[in-house]
Scaffold this active site. Structure first.
Site, PDB file in Angstrom:
ATOM      1  N   ASP A  87       0.892  -1.095  -0.069  1.00 19.62           N
ATOM      2  CA  ASP A  87       0.143   0.041   0.013  1.00 19.62           C
ATOM      3  C   ASP A  87       0.680   0.919   0.126  1.00 19.62           C
ATOM      4  OD1 ASP A  87       0.759  -0.767   2.670  1.00 19.62           O
ATOM      5  OD2 ASP A  87      -0.583   1.072   3.553  1.00 19.62           O
ATOM      6  N   GLU A 182       0.301  -1.592   5.680  1.00 17.34           N
ATOM      7  CA  GLU A 182       1.279  -0.891   6.506  1.00 17.34           C
ATOM      8  C   GLU A 182       1.089   0.556   7.084  1.00 17.34           C
ATOM      9  OE1 GLU A 182       5.390   0.475   7.482  1.00 17.34           O
ATOM     10  OE2 GLU A 182       4.015   1.132   6.249  1.00 17.34           O
TER      11      GLU A 182
HETATM   12 ZN   LIG Z   1       7.098   2.007   4.131  1.00 17.33          ZN
END
Ligand SMILES: [Zn+2]
Length: 417
Positions: A87, A182
């Site tokens: 992401d 993340e």
């Molecule tokens: Zn990163």
């Protein structure tokens, strides 16, 4: 020693393909992955892994990509994993990324073509000084680039392909893990460590070439709830104790010249209010507490409570409640028990022709959570710079160095087994 020319071009070619796929995550979404479009990239990566000959390459229902490169040695080598996230940050759009390449950078500022107000200034980006002669990849100035962390994805993919094409290079079982979400702190929520079956891992998500980080903040959240004394404002004299005013007094007494994000750096921690809400009767203050040691965290929490108690002296009929929640812990506590994870990475960086630099991260990583879930996981450079912004950049040469480092690292684990 592997010749650096072996790695030319293919990592950049991969990177350019991955960054045009929009994978922005969304903190307001309750699903995993938070945005279905992250699976668009997951599908591409799983298919490419399968095609290059990796075993059990697949994208699972939560948006995680897993794959294995089987061992080709008779030695018993610990299973290691290389990990990156798919992401990109919610802070800056990742739709319609149009990467640009400044070939053979000669120094100076880089003006981004679609928005001349966006300038990567040499003065503000001192790392550019180390890139003379390199090929620098930027955006056109309208989006982020997504080198954080698609540089890591491309580097791991390239290293995987390199191992499969060069079976004479000995290594143990290598696991590959690509995570969603993340950037919104949920990157390891749905990871299946049993299925992964690795003993040690590396996130490839660091900044400057040559850097390895084995320390992160330790982090707690603190909530203070104040119960004031409410009365009708017309008849309040000598009775009312206003919860909002108590909360404001607490914030006002926080240290002014130390212990805040805006007054600290390096290994210093802080006490940082992040939310305040309330009414006459009740008010709530949210804090985050950060330090590199547990003692440092405790001191800051004691300081906060001392301030609260002192303020409460002026409000004898009001009460407070303070709750501390553990958020994550400095990965060093775990990694220090397995010093070889860092030692081998330092050696791999050196073999790639770079000067290794050990550092600490003023934040948390997926690796800090993985470390405490039982998978020690330092962070190795990917070459990404100015991430989460339209000025983000990475150089092709730094990505090639990262591929070399990954390859050397896996070989060192075999060598030392
Ligand atoms: Zn990163």
């Amino acid at each position: 020693m592997i010749s650096p020319s072996t790695f030319k071009h293919s990592v950049t070619e991969r990177f350019l393909r991955y960054v045009v796929i929009d994978t922005q995550s969304d903190p307001s979404s309750p699903t995993c992955p938070s945005t279905p479009k992250q699976k668009d990239l997951g599908r591409v990566l799983a298919a490419e892994l399968k095609e290059m000959g990796a075993v059990d390459a697949h994208l699972d229902e939560h948006g995680y990509v897993y794959a294995t490169i089987p061992a080709n040695t008779t030695k018993k080598v610990p299973v290691i994993c290389f990990c990156s996230h798919m992401d990109t940050s919610p802070d800056c759009t990742g739709r319609n990324v149009k990467p640009q390449i400044v070939r053979n950078y000669r120094g100076g500022d880089i003006v981004l073509p679609a928005d001349p107000a966006q300038v990567i200034r040499a003065a503000e980006h001192p790392a550019l000084a180390d890139q003379i002669g390199n090929d620098i990849i930027t955006t056109d100035g309208t989006t982020l680039l997504g080198a954080d962390n698609k540089a890591g994805l491309a580097e791991i993919m390239d290293a995987a392909q390199f191992f499969i094409q060069n079976p004479q290079l000995k290594h143990g079982t290598i696991k590959i893990l690509f995570t969603p979400d993340e950037e919104i702190g949920r990157g390891v929520d749905k990871v299946d460590l049993k299925k992964l079956g690795a003993e040690f891992a590396y996130t490839i998500d660091g900044e400057t070439a040559g850097h390895i980080e084995d320390e992160t903040f330790s982090a707690d959240g603190a909530t203070i709830t104040i119960e004031g004394v409410s009365t009708h404002p017309g008849f309040a004299k000598g009775k009312m104790e206003h919860a909002i005013k108590i909360a404001a007094a607490i914030v006002d007494r926080l240290p002014k010249d130390t212990c805040s994000p805006e007054t600290t750096e390096g290994k210093q921690g802080f006490l940082h209010p992040i939310a305040i809400s309330g009414a006459l009767e009740q008010a709530t203050l949210g804090f985050i507490v950060r330090d590199f040691t547990d003692d440092g965290l405790k001191q800051k929490e004691e300081l906060l409570e001392a301030i609260v108690k002192d303020v409460m002296k002026d409000y004898p009929r009001s009460t407070y409640r303070m709750e501390i929640r553990e958020q994550y812990r400095n990965m060093k506590q775990v990694i220090d028990r397995h010093p070889e994870t860092v030692d081998y990475a330092v050696e791999a960086i050196r073999r790639s022709g770079l000067e290794p630099v050990r550092g600490s991260i003023r934040g948390g990583t997926d690796g800090s959570r993985l470390s405490f879930m039982g998978l020690p996981c330092p962070n190795v450079f990917a070459g990404e710079h100015a991430f989460h912004s339209r000025l983000e950049w990475v150089s092709a040469q730094d990505m090639e160095k990262a591929v070399q480092t990954i390859v050397h690292l896996a070989m060192i684990w075999e060598e030392r087994a």
